[in-house]
Write an enzyme that holds these catalytic residues in place. Structure first.
Site, PDB file in Angstrom:
ATOM      1  N   SER A 162      -7.506  -5.162   5.607  1.00 19.77           N
ATOM      2  CA  SER A 162      -6.652  -4.629   4.541  1.00 19.77           C
ATOM      3  C   SER A 162      -5.487  -5.574   4.251  1.00 19.77           C
ATOM      4  O   SER A 162      -5.228  -5.947   3.107  1.00 19.77           O
ATOM      5  CB  SER A 162      -6.129  -3.251   4.945  1.00 19.77           C
ATOM      6  OG  SER A 162      -5.127  -2.795   4.065  1.00 19.77           O
ATOM      7  N   SER A 173       0.834  -1.197   0.000  1.00 16.73           N
ATOM      8  CA  SER A 173       0.000   0.000   0.000  1.00 16.73           C
ATOM      9  C   SER A 173       0.866   1.243   0.000  1.00 16.73           C
ATOM     10  O   SER A 173       2.053   1.205   0.309  1.00 16.73           O
ATOM     11  CB  SER A 173      -0.899   0.027   1.243  1.00 16.73           C
ATOM     12  OG  SER A 173      -1.775  -1.067   1.267  1.00 16.73           O
ATOM     13  N   ARG A 174       0.229   2.346  -0.349  1.00 17.85           N
ATOM     14  CA  ARG A 174       0.867   3.639  -0.144  1.00 17.85           C
ATOM     15  C   ARG A 174       0.643   4.037   1.314  1.00 17.85           C
ATOM     16  O   ARG A 174      -0.111   3.396   2.045  1.00 17.85           O
ATOM     17  CB  ARG A 174       0.280   4.675  -1.096  1.00 17.85           C
ATOM     18  CG  ARG A 174       0.540   4.337  -2.572  1.00 17.85           C
ATOM     19  CD  ARG A 174       0.215   5.503  -3.468  1.00 17.85           C
ATOM     20  NE  ARG A 174       0.367   5.162  -4.872  1.00 17.85           N
ATOM     21  CZ  ARG A 174       1.520   5.176  -5.544  1.00 17.85           C
ATOM     22  NH1 ARG A 174       2.626   5.504  -4.903  1.00 17.85           N
ATOM     23  NH2 ARG A 174       1.571   4.861  -6.814  1.00 17.85           N
ATOM     24  N   SER A 208       1.585   7.536   7.616  1.00 17.78           N
ATOM     25  CA  SER A 208       3.044   7.617   7.733  1.00 17.78           C
ATOM     26  C   SER A 208       3.629   8.450   6.597  1.00 17.78           C
ATOM     27  O   SER A 208       2.946   8.758   5.621  1.00 17.78           O
ATOM     28  CB  SER A 208       3.639   6.205   7.704  1.00 17.78           C
ATOM     29  OG  SER A 208       3.470   5.633   6.427  1.00 17.78           O
ATOM     30  N   LYS A 239       2.421   2.438  16.473  1.00 13.39           N
ATOM     31  CA  LYS A 239       0.989   2.200  16.298  1.00 13.39           C
ATOM     32  C   LYS A 239       0.478   1.238  17.369  1.00 13.39           C
ATOM     33  O   LYS A 239      -0.606   1.425  17.929  1.00 13.39           O
ATOM     34  CB  LYS A 239       0.709   1.642  14.907  1.00 13.39           C
ATOM     35  CG  LYS A 239      -0.754   1.394  14.616  1.00 13.39           C
ATOM     36  CD  LYS A 239      -0.957   0.832  13.225  1.00 13.39           C
ATOM     37  CE  LYS A 239      -0.641   1.841  12.142  1.00 13.39           C
ATOM     38  NZ  LYS A 239      -0.920   1.332  10.785  1.00 13.39           N
ATOM     39  N   ASP A 252      -7.024   5.063  12.301  1.00 17.17           N
ATOM     40  CA  ASP A 252      -6.744   3.662  11.994  1.00 17.17           C
ATOM     41  C   ASP A 252      -7.756   2.791  12.722  1.00 17.17           C
ATOM     42  O   ASP A 252      -8.136   3.079  13.850  1.00 17.17           O
ATOM     43  CB  ASP A 252      -5.338   3.268  12.449  1.00 17.17           C
ATOM     44  CG  ASP A 252      -4.306   3.486  11.350  1.00 17.17           C
ATOM     45  OD1 ASP A 252      -4.634   3.209  10.182  1.00 17.17           O
ATOM     46  OD2 ASP A 252      -3.191   3.924  11.667  1.00 17.17           O
TER      47      ASP A 252
END
Length: 494
Positions: free
Chosen positions: A263, A193-194, A198, A287, A255
């Site tokens: 995901s 993912s991009r 972050s 996180k 999140d």
């Protein structure tokens, strides 16, 4: 109109257009646009600009692409979009009702079809945020996300993958791990993912080095030719709903534990993986901030993976400080290349962590015997095989290039003598983002110290990189009010 609205289709018509008046269109309404060959639901923007005639509608780039790039002056029909029935499930979830397979599939299908406005997407993200999804809801959403896109299938008995749950700046182990593991003949079709919250995701970092927007067939060909890839998942329509949701999560800086798991697992299943290793960094500003949270997330990942036929294993790692020196796409790419090229200046923490993860994957693939994976991983890196394999992957994806340096820099120095005692990972990530990362690929932070380092007053702590003077100033304004990004504590003497 050539207007970039990111992934959101937008249509522009005059407020006094006879269609707008007859249909009773209001600004920001969801409208369906149909041509002879395609249809899209778009947000309506009413304009008074005389550039448009009463008989013209103009499209944003996202809407234009969704309609298959229609020719100018092609006839289109505009109507009010049908009500999104699945929003009733989102509202129910906001009020405490649980999602099941049917409601999860209805929501994900409507999101994937572009029927949700950004406001409705924000409601869905909010409904799922934090720990509001239980394991069964997470499995239902994951299954729906897999079904919403294409799915790769491979002939190999074992197909390996890895992922990090994020929250730790730097930590760009994936390109190194993929190169080491696939150099040993293990199939590893890696999609990433991009960035969400972050300063860089693996796809952002790899895009500095090689093209990552591979089509479905192109990705299959790359993996067939060299045994691996390092591609952006959004470009191959694997769990495509995920990238739509990520756009909203990034904007809200939110999140969801369950959505994170959905995901990760949906993309691994869609990419055809059979065995997956997941890195969970734990630290006070990562996180995941406690061992209890890490173990709960581990169980959720493993149970969700098992429900969809994946062998998922997790490793809990130290998240107390960034991994590597660079934070931001180009700076992280530099660190990756230094490790792969066995450069003496390569960040050793990034090198060692990559080797440990690669070792576990080599043992999971049965290429290395239990306890022998690290030896094989080190040999593959030191011999240059991993570097050669990485170059093969890049060439197969469209070419290799080295990262450039940002034109604007500012070094931050220690104000007093002492020992580096604390990194605020969240503030470092925010600082790099304010400097322009990941959209400005050369922007970010170059760290000069690690935990436990002794420093003198005036010693360099880190250097901010930016592609524009304004972005550098913006980041420095933020830094001015946050002295606790890196804490230097005075040494105690007996």
């Amino acid at each position: 109109m050539g207007i970039d609205t990111h992934q959101q289709p937008v249509v522009y018509i005059r407020s006094d257009c006879h269609v707008a008046i007859a249909e009773g269109f209001n600004a920001h309404a969801q409208v369906e646009i149909r041509t002879a060959d395609a249809a899209v639901v778009a947000q309506l923007v009413l304009v008074t600009n005389e550039r448009l005639s009463h008989e013209q509608a103009a499209l944003s780039e996202a809407a234009w692409q969704a309609l298959g790039c229609p020719v100018e002056d092609e006839i289109a029909w505009l109507h009010h979009a049908a009500p999104v029935e699945s929003m009733s499930y989102v509202r129910g979830k906001l009020y405490g009702q649980r999602l099941d397979d049917n409601s999860a599939a209805a929501i994900i299908n409507d999101i994937n079809a572009g029927r949700y406005s950004d406001i409705q997407l924000s409601a869905y993200v909010a409904a799922c945020t934090g720990e509001r999804l239980d394991v069964n809801e997470t499995i239902a959403i994951t299954r729906a996300m897999v079904d919403s896109g294409q799915r790769l299938r491979w002939a190999n008995e074992r197909v390996l993958d890895k992922h990090c749950v994020g929250g730790l700046p730097g930590n760009r182990t994936t390109p190194i791990v993929v190169a080491i593991v696939s150099a040993n003949g293990v199939l590893m079709p890696k999609t990433s993912s991009r960035a969400i919250t972050s300063p860089a995701g693996t796809a952002d970092t790899m895009e500095v080095i090689t093209p990552v927007q591979l089509g479905f067939e192109q990705m299959q060909q790359v993996v067939h030719d060299v045994g691996a890839c390092l591609a952006w998942g959004g470009s191959v329509s694997l769990s495509p709903t995920d990238d739509i949701i990520i756009r909203i999560e990034r904007a809200l800086d939110l999140d969801s534990e369950g959505q994170l798991v959905a995901s990760v697992i949906s993309k691994k299943v869609a990419a055809g993986a059979t065995h997956v290793l997941i890195d969970i960094p734990v630290g006070p500003t990562a996180k995941v901030r406690s061992d209890d949270k890490a173990h709960k997330l581990r169980q959720l990942l493993e149970r969700t993976g098992a429900a969809l036929g994946l062998d998922v294993r997790t490793v809990i790692t130290d998240g107390s400080q960034p991994i590597g020196r660079g934070i931001g796409p180009a700076l992280e790419a530099r660190d990756v290349l230094q490790v792969l090229e066995n450069d003496l200046h390569a960040p050793q923490d990034l090198r060692q962590k990559s080797l440990l993860l690669a070792a576990q994957l080599l043992e999971m693939s049965a290429v290395a015997e239990p306890g022998k994976g690290l030896e094989l991983a080190e040999r593959t890196l030191l011999s240059g095989q991993a570097w050669q394999q990485f170059q093969r992957i890049c060439q197969a994806q469209g070419g290799f290039s080295r990262p450039a340096e940002a034109p604007f820099k500012h070094c931050v120095h220690a104000r007093h003598d002492g020992v580096v005692a604390y990194f605020n990972n969240r503030f470092l990530a925010r600082l790099a983002a304010l400097a322009g990362a990941p959209n400005a690929a050369q922007a970010g932070i170059d760290l000069h110290v690690r935990l436990g380092d002794e420093v003198r007053a005036g010693a360099a702590l880190f250097t901010l990189h930016a592609e524009a003077a304004g972005e550098l100033a913006y980041a420095l304004d933020f830094l001015d009010g946050h002295d606790d990004v890196i804490r230097i504590e005075e040494e105690l003497t007996c």
